[in-house]
Design a protein around this motif. Structure first.
Motif, PDB file in Angstrom:
ATOM      1  N   PRO A 152       0.814  -1.220   0.000  1.00  0.00           N
ATOM      2  CA  PRO A 152       0.000   0.000   0.000  1.00  0.00           C
ATOM      3  C   PRO A 152       0.850   1.273   0.000  1.00  0.00           C
ATOM      4  N   CYS A 153       0.461   2.224  -0.850  1.00  0.00           N
ATOM      5  CA  CYS A 153       1.233   3.456  -1.056  1.00  0.00           C
ATOM      6  C   CYS A 153       0.378   4.685  -0.780  1.00  0.00           C
ATOM      7  N   LEU A 154       1.013   5.700  -0.251  1.00  0.00           N
ATOM      8  CA  LEU A 154       0.418   7.030  -0.142  1.00  0.00           C
ATOM      9  C   LEU A 154       1.087   7.914  -1.182  1.00  0.00           C
ATOM     10  N   LEU A 155       0.301   8.478  -2.085  1.00  0.00           N
ATOM     11  CA  LEU A 155       0.810   9.305  -3.173  1.00  0.00           C
ATOM     12  C   LEU A 155       0.319  10.738  -2.974  1.00  0.00           C
ATOM     13  N   ARG A 229       0.291  -0.552   8.219  1.00  0.00           N
ATOM     14  CA  ARG A 229       0.045  -1.236   6.947  1.00  0.00           C
ATOM     15  C   ARG A 229       0.655  -0.498   5.760  1.00  0.00           C
ATOM     16  N   LEU A 230       0.927   0.787   5.909  1.00  0.00           N
ATOM     17  CA  LEU A 230       1.505   1.545   4.799  1.00  0.00           C
ATOM     18  C   LEU A 230       2.930   1.088   4.535  1.00  0.00           C
ATOM     19  N   ARG A 231       3.302   0.994   3.272  1.00  0.00           N
ATOM     20  CA  ARG A 231       4.646   0.528   2.911  1.00  0.00           C
ATOM     21  C   ARG A 231       5.471   1.579   2.178  1.00  0.00           C
ATOM     22  N   LYS A 232       4.810   2.578   1.586  1.00  0.00           N
ATOM     23  CA  LYS A 232       5.568   3.538   0.782  1.00  0.00           C
ATOM     24  C   LYS A 232       4.840   4.875   0.742  1.00  0.00           C
ATOM     25  N   VAL A 233       5.629   5.950   0.709  1.00  0.00           N
ATOM     26  CA  VAL A 233       5.071   7.284   0.461  1.00  0.00           C
ATOM     27  C   VAL A 233       5.847   7.919  -0.679  1.00  0.00           C
ATOM     28  N   LEU A 245       7.987  14.943   5.983  1.00  0.00           N
ATOM     29  CA  LEU A 245       7.473  13.614   5.635  1.00  0.00           C
ATOM     30  C   LEU A 245       8.547  12.547   5.806  1.00  0.00           C
ATOM     31  N   LEU A 246       9.789  12.880   5.477  1.00  0.00           N
ATOM     32  CA  LEU A 246      10.877  11.919   5.665  1.00  0.00           C
ATOM     33  C   LEU A 246      11.063  11.582   7.131  1.00  0.00           C
ATOM     34  N   LYS A 247      10.919  12.559   8.006  1.00  0.00           N
ATOM     35  CA  LYS A 247      11.034  12.289   9.441  1.00  0.00           C
ATOM     36  C   LYS A 247       9.945  11.331   9.895  1.00  0.00           C
ATOM     37  N   LYS A 248       8.727  11.550   9.399  1.00  0.00           N
ATOM     38  CA  LYS A 248       7.631  10.647   9.747  1.00  0.00           C
ATOM     39  C   LYS A 248       7.845   9.264   9.146  1.00  0.00           C
ATOM     40  N   ALA A 249       8.352   9.228   7.911  1.00  0.00           N
ATOM     41  CA  ALA A 249       8.600   7.943   7.250  1.00  0.00           C
ATOM     42  C   ALA A 249       9.650   7.130   8.001  1.00  0.00           C
ATOM     43  N   ALA A 250      10.617   7.824   8.605  1.00  0.00           N
ATOM     44  CA  ALA A 250      11.673   7.120   9.335  1.00  0.00           C
ATOM     45  C   ALA A 250      11.110   6.328  10.509  1.00  0.00           C
ATOM     46  N   ASP A 251      10.056   6.829  11.135  1.00  0.00           N
ATOM     47  CA  ASP A 251       9.479   6.128  12.282  1.00  0.00           C
ATOM     48  C   ASP A 251       8.947   4.749  11.904  1.00  0.00           C
ATOM     49  N   LYS A 252       8.475   4.611  10.689  1.00  0.00           N
ATOM     50  CA  LYS A 252       7.933   3.335  10.219  1.00  0.00           C
ATOM     51  C   LYS A 252       8.842   2.663   9.193  1.00  0.00           C
ATOM     52  N   VAL A 253      10.007   3.249   8.939  1.00  0.00           N
ATOM     53  CA  VAL A 253      10.969   2.746   7.940  1.00  0.00           C
ATOM     54  C   VAL A 253      10.247   2.508   6.609  1.00  0.00           C
ATOM     55  N   LEU A 254       9.551   3.543   6.141  1.00  0.00           N
ATOM     56  CA  LEU A 254       8.803   3.450   4.894  1.00  0.00           C
ATOM     57  C   LEU A 254       9.719   3.667   3.697  1.00  0.00           C
ATOM     58  N   ARG A 255       9.427   2.992   2.600  1.00  0.00           N
ATOM     59  CA  ARG A 255      10.051   3.327   1.321  1.00  0.00           C
ATOM     60  C   ARG A 255       9.578   4.725   0.938  1.00  0.00           C
ATOM     61  N   THR A 256      10.474   5.529   0.411  1.00  0.00           N
ATOM     62  CA  THR A 256      10.103   6.895   0.046  1.00  0.00           C
ATOM     63  C   THR A 256      10.613   7.250  -1.343  1.00  0.00           C
ATOM     64  N   SER A 257       9.815   8.025  -2.033  1.00  0.00           N
ATOM     65  CA  SER A 257      10.243   8.705  -3.250  1.00  0.00           C
ATOM     66  C   SER A 257       9.937  10.176  -3.026  1.00  0.00           C
TER      67      SER A 257
END
Length: 490
Positions: A152-155, A229-233, A245-257
């Motif tokens: 699941p991705c957040l775009l 459940r989110l895997r990527k932003v 957003l990168l700081k938030k992504a780090a908490d869940k170790v999300l894939r980021t673009s």
């Protein structure tokens, strides 16, 4: 083809796409969309709450496993049908973009063509997600690798290219087998809403693409990014927002673009073909009214040709017609909102106060709408704010240089590293300068180089990851290695 605006707006869904339905916000909240050429409200949309955002993620996650198992050819066919439908509705999409964002209709048509190519490109890439096979050097294992959908991705898309930024993210996610929640920009959501309906019309299964527009970006993104459940932003927008957003992504170790800000240098060497350079400058600066992260922000021109370049460029800009993008003959529309126009005006006024000379333009438009005249500045101080901040408007500040080394130093003196442009007829210089430029994109003797078949992205604080090209679909996959005991191993 003449589009009836009222009939077109009536076709655009105004709710939230959650699963198989367009629904109202859970609290009944709404927000308005205005036409920047007139300041008038053109639509009122449902404004998603945090509960709505999680409902959209629920709908996506419910179909992830089934969608990932769908044969690649079927996903490819859906994208191809989407491409054909967007082409059929091209004038409607172009009109919507002009209404909500302001760009002239001719440019909006160009974006439809460009943005639609991502649907075609990734329809072709969907069936080419190859793994590999081999043996370990020791001969004890057979190695298999598989590319699997990341999940699941957040775009999150920006306002300046309402269709292309949606297709550039949605198409590879579909091709790779990912489900998604799309959050369009508050200023320009209509195009994304109509695009989502078009993909449903093309046969995209319910829940694969969910759309939650809203007045508050954080109310939508925060709860989704905090969900396990989110895997990527994937985000396109300003560097400060990307950093958060990168700081938030780090908490869940999300894939980021992350496709973030830019401060593109436009370098004109003494041996450049000036006819070509002027044409390139028109594309690199005036495409999208200058409201693009790839827009030429700093014109670095060799001192021997600077006067002629500035004079000729100013003459070309004086030919441009300012006005409502829907009107025939208009080539420069309004900036997207009052705050944007005022920011451009402030940068120009500050540069002039510090000694810059206005060759043409330099003033806001009069009357309704958020217009600013196409502007050329010379004699700009190298530490002026206009050279260090994204202008995001039709303003070209010119700085001179003497040597190739000085040009590179000036070009690289920014925390950004997205697009850059070089004009020279010296083949050796092309390679030297390209090697020396700290930018993800280099346009050589061309002011417009974006293409669905090419990887788009930056370095330094302009982001990470690539969209488009062979690399674009890989951003939505993860690699799985399978080691199988070799039957001949001892």
């Amino acid at each position: 083809m003449t589009i009836n605006v009222s009939e077109l707006l009536a076709k655009v869904p105004t709710g939230l796409l959650i699963g198989d339905s367009w629904v109202e916000a859970s609290d009944g909240g709404t927000f308005d969309v205005e036409n920047p050429a007139t300041g008038e409200t053109i639509a009122t949309l449902a404004s998603a709450t945090s509960e709505d955002a999680l409902a959209a993620l629920d709908a996506a996650c419910a179909v992830q496993a089934e969608w990932a198992r769908m044969p690649a050819r079927e996903r490819s066919n859906i994208l191809r049908r989407g491409f054909e439908l967007v082409a059929e509705r091209a004038e409607e999409f172009a009109t919507l973009m002009t209404l909500e964002m302001g760009k002239p209709l001719a440019e909006a048509r160009g974006e439809v063509t460009y943005g639609n190519e991502f649907l075609r490109w990734f329809s072709e890439e969907a069936v080419r997600l190859y793994g590999r096979y081999g043996t370990t050097p020791e001969g004890n294992l057979r190695m298999l690798t598989a590319l699997k959908p990341v999940g699941p991705c957040l775009l999150i898309t920006p306002w300046n290219f309402p269709l292309a930024m949606a297709t550039r993210k949605v198409a590879p996610a579909i091709a790779a087998g990912c489900v998604m929640v799309l959050k369009p920009a508050r200023l320009t959501p209509l195009t994304s809403q109509y695009f989502a309906q078009t993909m449903l019309d093309a046969g995209l299964p319910a829940g694969v693409l969910n759309v939650v527009s809203g007045a508050s970006a954080s109310a939508i993104s925060n709860p989704i990014m905090e969900d396990d459940r989110l895997r990527k932003v994937s985000f396109t927008g300003s560097t400060p927002v990307g950093q958060q957003l990168l700081k938030k992504a780090a908490d869940k170790v999300l894939r980021t673009s992350m496709e973030l800000g830019g401060n593109a240098p436009f370098i004109v060497f003494e041996d450049a073909d000036l006819d070509l350079a002027i044409e390139g400058a028109m594309g690199a600066k005036m495409r999208n009214i200058g409201e693009a992260c790839t827009a030429a922000n700093r014109f670095l021109v060799h001192e021997s040709v600077a006067d002629e370049f500035g004079r000729r460029f100013a003459a070309r800009l004086e030919e441009q017609v300012l006005g409502n993008g829907l009107d025939e003959g208009v080539t420069v529309g309004p900036l997207v909102e009052e705050k944007a126009r005022d920011s451009v005006a402030s940068l120009v006024d500050a540069a002039v106060a510090e000694g810059a000379t206005v060759l043409t333009g330099g003033k806001a438009g009069t009357g309704a709408g958020y217009f600013y005249e196409p502007t050329v500045l010379t004699g700009v101080s190298t530490d002026a704010a206009i050279l260090n901040e994204e202008i995001f408007g039709p303003v070209a500040p010119i700085v001179t240089f003497q040597t190739e080394e000085e040009a590179l130093r000036l070009a690289n003196s920014t925390e950004y590293g997205l697009a850059s442009y070089v004009f020279t007829q010296d083949t050796s210089r092309i390679f030297r300068v390209s090697d020396g430029l700290e930018f993800g994109l280099v346009g050589v003797n061309s002011g417009v180089i974006s293409n669905a078949a090419a990887p788009f992205g930056g370095v330094k604080q302009s982001g990470m990851g690539r969209e488009g090209g062979l690399e674009g679909i890989e951003e939505y996959t993860s690699v799985q290695y399978i080691g199988i005991r070799d039957p001949y191993a001892g």
